[in-house]
Design an enzyme around this catalytic site. Structure first.
Site, PDB file in Angstrom:
ATOM      1  N   ASP A  84      -5.604   1.843  -4.565  1.00  0.00           N
ATOM      2  CA  ASP A  84      -6.894   1.609  -3.906  1.00  0.00           C
ATOM      3  C   ASP A  84      -7.327   2.834  -3.099  1.00  0.00           C
ATOM      4  OD1 ASP A  84      -5.045   1.374  -1.845  1.00  0.00           O
ATOM      5  OD2 ASP A  84      -5.864  -0.497  -1.037  1.00  0.00           O
ATOM      6  N   ASP A 136      -0.725   1.077  -4.968  1.00  0.00           N
ATOM      7  CA  ASP A 136      -1.589   0.008  -5.466  1.00  0.00           C
ATOM      8  C   ASP A 136      -2.964   0.522  -5.880  1.00  0.00           C
ATOM      9  OD1 ASP A 136      -2.274   0.410  -2.733  1.00  0.00           O
ATOM     10  OD2 ASP A 136      -3.211  -1.565  -2.649  1.00  0.00           O
ATOM     11  N   SER A 143       0.826  -1.201   0.000  1.00  0.00           N
ATOM     12  CA  SER A 143       0.000   0.000   0.000  1.00  0.00           C
ATOM     13  C   SER A 143       0.869   1.263   0.000  1.00  0.00           C
ATOM     14  CB  SER A 143      -0.970  -0.035   1.180  1.00  0.00           C
ATOM     15  OG  SER A 143      -1.888   1.021   1.110  1.00  0.00           O
ATOM     16  N   ASP A 198      -2.379   6.103  -4.498  1.00  0.00           N
ATOM     17  CA  ASP A 198      -1.238   5.461  -3.844  1.00  0.00           C
ATOM     18  C   ASP A 198      -0.708   4.324  -4.732  1.00  0.00           C
ATOM     19  OD1 ASP A 198      -3.278   3.630  -3.444  1.00  0.00           O
ATOM     20  OD2 ASP A 198      -2.762   3.199  -1.372  1.00  0.00           O
TER      21      ASP A 198
END
Length: 568
Positions: free
Chosen positions: A302, A300, A142, A298
């Site tokens: 999400d 990834d 993340s 960010d």
């Protein structure tokens, strides 16, 4: 014992030359050896997360392998012919860890669907559902710094694995030897014989179709919108730009120095859209581009953070502010155009802003509060789906910049959120308002709700003990007040107990057990304390209700300063 483990790894960890070099470099360094071997990375509700490197307490092909073998054993206990989808982001060794997992699953007779390049976490959730998989894996840490990576596991509904499933995977992992049981198939061979299959463009297009179907105002006015976008060296670049192109956003300027995937994150050492530093290149670019909106996803993809044009220049907005704005926009716009379902449902986490209850009540929307973690929001969508009522779900969010509209995935989705934020900006721009003015209108209507967060880091083995002691001390010594504000109730989710501090009456909390304490204050504000599930931190969530912005900020400043004493 630790030196024996070190010697074992020095002998056996040969499949990745980087690990052997690292182990050789730390020979005789007791501190370094201890840090790498004093524990195993735990497989919790967020899967694995840790620093990249050699050892049981690091992310490497062997800890990834052990988790994958445990997941494979769990899948075999549930079904005869298993299927798993895998995605990964731009982090260091993410592609290696993804292929390692794919090859180990294929060796265990499990069919694997693997994205050919880095993809957002929500697109993994989509792939799990698209291929009717039994599980999913995404390799990501993340928003953590570059030295971290992680491994998230998903269930057949596209949500992160349930606590019960995680416990079963952990039980299977206990019998797995990370070296003796490490027998991945050859990747090219498995690809040729079909045990591993690339996820093709048709799946990506199907995902984007579902995202576009979540439009609320049908892209009205977005052709006049000027946007700066940065993927922060991560997975959002292609899909976010694709959806903004689909809906016809007038002008999108990319932050070039943050465009390409780079797991070292050279322009954003802490690639977290919650903080200002990653936005600096975009804010610099704004001086010449003069956009209506800045978007940052960010690594990834999400979560998404935004900065909006206003009279004072550009204001970075918090996750709570954007969550409240999106809920207001979706309910207002869908009411106006007649698309709001009967008995609509929105879901937020218990640490997210309380003003959303006021907004939901105005539009007759049921607001469900769940524990921190987007999987709990995903569970609520699945419960509706099981009753054939998933269309009732209109929005879900958590204060840490995670948002979802639509039932196409079961995780937060910065692609659909980016689309809706652009639509929302254009919708209110046509009314002559920027988003800060809309937010002010919300507060004038419902009262001024402010929020802040304070975190304290406790590294290493001693840090784990310290954090446990802090929570134990708070449970053993109840707070009568906080910042001269009387505590009127305490919710202890670890004990499943709510205590009315005035009457002393206790009631049972129905949400799952979790190490969370919630103090409700007489003023209407609250203090929420929980250890992070992904970082060595204790987090304090502060909520205040004030007469105006200045009053709210004053209260939050005092609350933030008072948190330090609770960690001593």
């Amino acid at each position: 014992m630790l030196n024996q483990l070190y010697d074992l790894w020095l002998k056996e960890a040969v499949a990745d030359p980087d690990l052997h070099r690292e182990l050789t470099d730390i020979a005789g360094n007791e501190t370094e050896i201890s840090d790498r071997f004093y524990q195993e990375l735990s497989f919790g509700t967020a899967g694995l997360r840790g620093k990249i490197g050699a050892g049981t307490n690091r992310m490497n092909i062997y800890t990834v392998g052990k988790a994958t073998k445990g997941l494979a054993a769990y899948i075999h206990s549930q079904t005869q012919d298993g299927r798993v989808a895998i995605a990964y982001d731009s982090r260091i060794k993410s592609d290696l860890f993804a292929r390692t997992a794919a090859c180990l699953l294929a060796a265990d007779g499990i069919k694997v669907y693997l994205y050919q390049e880095l993809m957002p976490t929500p697109m993994l959730s989509f792939a799990v559902r698209y291929f009717h998989c039994d599980a999913g894996i995404v390799i990501t840490a993340s928003h953590n710094p570059a030295e971290y990576n992680g491994y998230k596991a998903y269930g057949p509904d596209g949500s992160q694995l349930s606590g019960e499933a995680c416990e079963k995977v952990t039980a299977h992992m206990e019998s797995i030897d990370p070296f003796a049981d490490f027998h991945p198939v050859d990747f090219d061979t498995a690809l040729a014989d079909g045990r591993i299959e690339w996820i093709g463009q048709e799946v990506i297009d199907a995902y984007l179709d579902r995202v576009e179907a979540c439009s609320v105002s049908h892209h009205d006015g977005v052709n006049h919108l000027n946007v700066i976008y940065t993927p922060l060296h991560g997975a959002g670049n292609k899909p976010v730009r694709a959806i903004l192109d689909r809906i016809g956003v007038g002008h999108v300027t990319l932050v070039k120095e943050q465009e390409l995937p780079d797991g070292h994150f050279p322009t954003a050492p802490y690639p977290n859209p919650e903080i200002r530093q990653p936005f600096e290149p975009a804010l610099k670019l704004a001086e010449t581009v003069h956009p209506d909106l800045l978007l940052a996803t960010d690594p990834d993809c999400d979560r998404v953070g935004i900065a909006v044009a206003c009279n004072e220049g550009y204001r970075l907005m918090s996750g709570n502010e954007v969550g409240a704005l999106l809920l207001q926009y979706i309910l207002e716009c869908r009411t106006a155009n007649g698309t709001l379902p009967t008995n609509p449902v929105a879901v937020k986490t218990i640490v997210s802003t309380q003003v959303c209850q006021k907004i939901a009540d105005r539009y007759g929307c049921q607001l469900i509060n769940v524990l921190t973690g987007f999987k709990y929001i995903g569970e609520q969508i699945t419960l509706l789906e099981e009753k054939g009522e998933e269309s009732r779900f209109v929005f879900g969010f958590e204060e840490s910049y995670g948002y979802l509209s639509g039932s196409h995935v079961r995780d937060k989705d910065a692609v659909v959120a980016s689309m809706l934020i652009c639509e929302m900006t254009a919708y209110y721009k046509k009314q002559g308002k920027d988003l800060t003015q809309v937010l002010d209108d919300i507060y004038k209507t419902y009262g001024y709700y402010g929020s802040a967060q304070r975190s304290f880091t406790f590294e290493g083995q001693s840090g784990l003990v310290k954090m446990a002691n802090i929570l134990d001390n708070l449970r053993g010594n109840p707070l009568p007040s906080f910042c001269n504000d009387t505590v009127v109730s305490v919710d202890d989710y670890e004990m499943s107990r709510s205590t009315d501090c005035v009457s002393g009456v206790q009631t049972v909390l129905t949400l799952p057990k979790s190490n969370v304490l919630v103090y409700t204050l007489a003023s209407g504000g609250s203090l929420i304390i929980r250890p992070s599930g992904t970082e060595p931190k204790i987090k304090f969530y502060l909520n205040a209700v004030g007469t105006d912005e200045a009053d709210c900020r004053r209260k939050l400043t005092a609350m933030s300063q008072a948190c330090a004493a609770l960690t001593e």
